[in-house]
Design an enzyme around this catalytic site. Structure first.
Site, PDB file in Angstrom:
ATOM      1  N   CYS A 194     -12.809 -27.839   8.766  1.00 21.38           N
ATOM      2  CA  CYS A 194     -11.576 -27.214   8.255  1.00 21.38           C
ATOM      3  C   CYS A 194     -10.464 -28.252   8.091  1.00 21.38           C
ATOM      4  O   CYS A 194     -10.317 -29.173   8.900  1.00 21.38           O
ATOM      5  CB  CYS A 194     -11.127 -26.113   9.206  1.00 21.38           C
ATOM      6  SG  CYS A 194      -9.638 -25.235   8.652  1.00 21.38           S
TER       7      CYS A 194
ATOM      8  N   ASP B  44       0.846  -1.181   0.000  1.00 27.36           N
ATOM      9  CA  ASP B  44       0.000   0.000   0.000  1.00 27.36           C
ATOM     10  C   ASP B  44       0.890   1.243   0.000  1.00 27.36           C
ATOM     11  O   ASP B  44       2.108   1.144   0.148  1.00 27.36           O
ATOM     12  CB  ASP B  44      -0.965  -0.017   1.183  1.00 27.36           C
ATOM     13  CG  ASP B  44      -0.247  -0.019   2.528  1.00 27.36           C
ATOM     14  OD1 ASP B  44       0.952   0.268   2.579  1.00 27.36           O
ATOM     15  OD2 ASP B  44      -0.920  -0.313   3.540  1.00 27.36           O
TER      16      ASP B  44
ATOM     17  N   ASP C  12      -8.003  -7.227   1.106  1.00 27.44           N
ATOM     18  CA  ASP C  12      -6.986  -7.449   2.147  1.00 27.44           C
ATOM     19  C   ASP C  12      -7.533  -6.978   3.479  1.00 27.44           C
ATOM     20  O   ASP C  12      -8.400  -6.100   3.532  1.00 27.44           O
ATOM     21  CB  ASP C  12      -5.700  -6.678   1.835  1.00 27.44           C
ATOM     22  CG  ASP C  12      -5.809  -5.219   2.274  1.00 27.44           C
ATOM     23  OD1 ASP C  12      -5.313  -4.878   3.363  1.00 27.44           O
ATOM     24  OD2 ASP C  12      -6.421  -4.419   1.539  1.00 27.44           O
TER      25      ASP C  12
ATOM     26  N   HIS D 277      -5.422 -21.070  11.441  1.00 26.72           N
ATOM     27  CA  HIS D 277      -6.777 -21.467  11.060  1.00 26.72           C
ATOM     28  C   HIS D 277      -7.540 -20.322  10.396  1.00 26.72           C
ATOM     29  O   HIS D 277      -8.193 -20.518   9.360  1.00 26.72           O
ATOM     30  CB  HIS D 277      -7.563 -21.954  12.273  1.00 26.72           C
ATOM     31  CG  HIS D 277      -9.033 -22.022  11.999  1.00 26.72           C
ATOM     32  ND1 HIS D 277      -9.598 -23.004  11.210  1.00 26.72           N
ATOM     33  CD2 HIS D 277     -10.044 -21.179  12.337  1.00 26.72           C
ATOM     34  CE1 HIS D 277     -10.898 -22.780  11.094  1.00 26.72           C
ATOM     35  NE2 HIS D 277     -11.189 -21.684  11.770  1.00 26.72           N
TER      36      HIS D 277
ATOM     37  N   CYS E 274      -6.567 -27.549  12.836  1.00 29.97           N
ATOM     38  CA  CYS E 274      -7.819 -28.295  13.038  1.00 29.97           C
ATOM     39  C   CYS E 274      -7.618 -29.805  12.870  1.00 29.97           C
ATOM     40  O   CYS E 274      -8.355 -30.592  13.459  1.00 29.97           O
ATOM     41  CB  CYS E 274      -8.892 -27.784  12.077  1.00 29.97           C
ATOM     42  SG  CYS E 274      -9.497 -26.128  12.507  1.00 29.97           S
TER      43      CYS E 274
ATOM     44  N   CYS F 229      -7.156 -27.328   7.906  1.00 29.66           N
ATOM     45  CA  CYS F 229      -5.854 -26.729   8.225  1.00 29.66           C
ATOM     46  C   CYS F 229      -5.090 -27.576   9.231  1.00 29.66           C
ATOM     47  O   CYS F 229      -5.647 -28.444   9.909  1.00 29.66           O
ATOM     48  CB  CYS F 229      -6.027 -25.297   8.742  1.00 29.66           C
ATOM     49  SG  CYS F 229      -6.552 -25.175  10.476  1.00 29.66           S
TER      50      CYS F 229
END
Length: 372
Positions: free
Chosen positions: A306, A94, A268, A337, A311, A308
């Site tokens: 999930c 940015d 974002d 997560h 998890c 991930c």
């Protein structure tokens, strides 16, 4: 040749959302896309390998913070952000405008640029549009942003109008000094607060400068969701269909889905990492505060749906214990997560667009998550 190019793959027959791909010097990413925020050249708590594990395709870093420390010259000498932080996929920086203007009484705005005091040591600094581009050239991201003013909400109409017109003049100054267009693409930022005519004016003024991509700034700053959606409904149709559209600072699931429906390609937000550090996680059934006592003997995953690492390997009980004990691993796992949750959400959004059912997906997700 522009460093960044947009490829439209499919338009959702149910909603008009866009499935696409953005090509950059460091690879391509699929859109609509969520970009994890690595403010100081790191996504808090996550290594580059772990970011790839959660399928991050592009990340964002912050110009203001990297200018303050370690200094853009150091990053440049290290090979730019990609070399400095060990990330070989696309990066967006940015302009630093949002952070500078968030300093309130610690900054002074003039046509030449902004004088401000460091949040670190109180030292005085000056950033002009030209200096913002110079810093971002040092950082070496694939996508860089024009220097703009992000006005507060609510804001007086005349101030908003004067601000957007100055932002347009600054955008031209940024474009005029940015020369390495084959390495970095410079995006313009549409401003105008919550005034429809000002959003139209800002978009039209930036379109005359023919940027390779356009962002919509100054939203998700406290205004009601309905006002943000109104501004998107006015602004997005004005932006070129063959260039990326980026909604800045947005990361809640409802905003990601609604923004995608309205034709946004890039998002974002610090949300997933920030709430993760506070012990809050997003699940398919809504948010839960994992540190709450009711999870002390809950031996199920944070989110049973999930995939991930957190998890698949740990329980709510264990992660709560880590957080209550002050163990860093606890907030690393909640962060891991949350990032995977949002990145997987966008993967599902893209799949729904490809199958012309994003509206149905929205309704089902909202019902399960607890949105009205």
């Amino acid at each position: 040749m522009a460093a960044v190019k947009y490829e439209l793959i499919k338009t959702c027959g149910q909603t008009g959302a866009r499935l696409g791909r953005v090509h950059t010097p460091h690879g391509s990413f699929d859109t609509p896309a969520f970009m994890p925020v690595g403010t100081q050249a790191t996504v808090k708590g996550m290594s580059p390998a772990e970011l790839k594990d959660v399928e991050a395709q592009i990340i964002l870093s912050n110009t203001y913070h990297l200018y303050m420390r370690p200094g853009s010259d150091i990053v440049r000498e290290a090979g730019g952000l990609h070399g400095f932080m060990g990330w070989d996929r696309p990066i967006l920086t940015d302009s630093g405008g949002f952070q500078v203007f968030s300093l309130g009484g610690m900054r002074s705005i003039k046509e030449e640029g902004v004088t401000f005091k460091s949040h670190i040591d109180g030292s005085s600094h000056f950033i002009s549009p030209e200096r913002a581009i110079e810093i971002q050239n040092d950082l070496g991201a694939d996508i860089i942003m024009a220097f703009d003013e992000c006005i507060p909400y609510p804001c007086d109409y005349n101030y908003a109008k004067n601000s957007l017109e100055r932002t347009s003049r600054w955008a031209k100054r940024c474009r005029d000094v940015h020369s390495d267009t084959e390495r970095q693409s410079l995006f313009g930022i549409v401003q105008g607060g919550t005034f429809k005519d000002l959003r139209v004016q800002s978009a039209n003024e930036l379109l005359e400068l023919d940027f390779p991509g356009y962002a919509i700034g100054g939203l998700s700053v406290g205004e009601p969701a309905a006002e943000m959606y109104d501004m998107l409904d006015v602004t997005v149709p004005l932006l070129p269909g063959d260039k990326p559209r980026y909604l800045m600072g947005v990361g809640s699931p409802d905003y990601l889905i609604e923004g995608s429906i309205r034709g946004i390609d890039m998002f974002d937000c610090v949300l997933p990492t920030r709430i993760g550090r506070n012990g809050t996680v997003m699940t398919g059934a809504g948010r839960i505060i994992i540190r709450d006592a009711k999870y002390a003997r809950d031996y199920s995953p944070m989110d049973p749906e999930c995939d991930c690492y957190a998890c698949k390997n740990f329980t709510r009980s264990y992660i709560r214990h880590l957080i209550k004990a002050g163990e860093v691993l606890g907030i690393r796992l909640t962060t891991w997560h949350n990032l995977r949750f949002l990145l997987n959400l966008m993967k599902n959004v893209r799949e729904a667009i490809s199958e012309d059912r994003l509206g149905d997906f929205r309704n089902k997700f909202f019902s399960a998550f607890g949105y009205k």
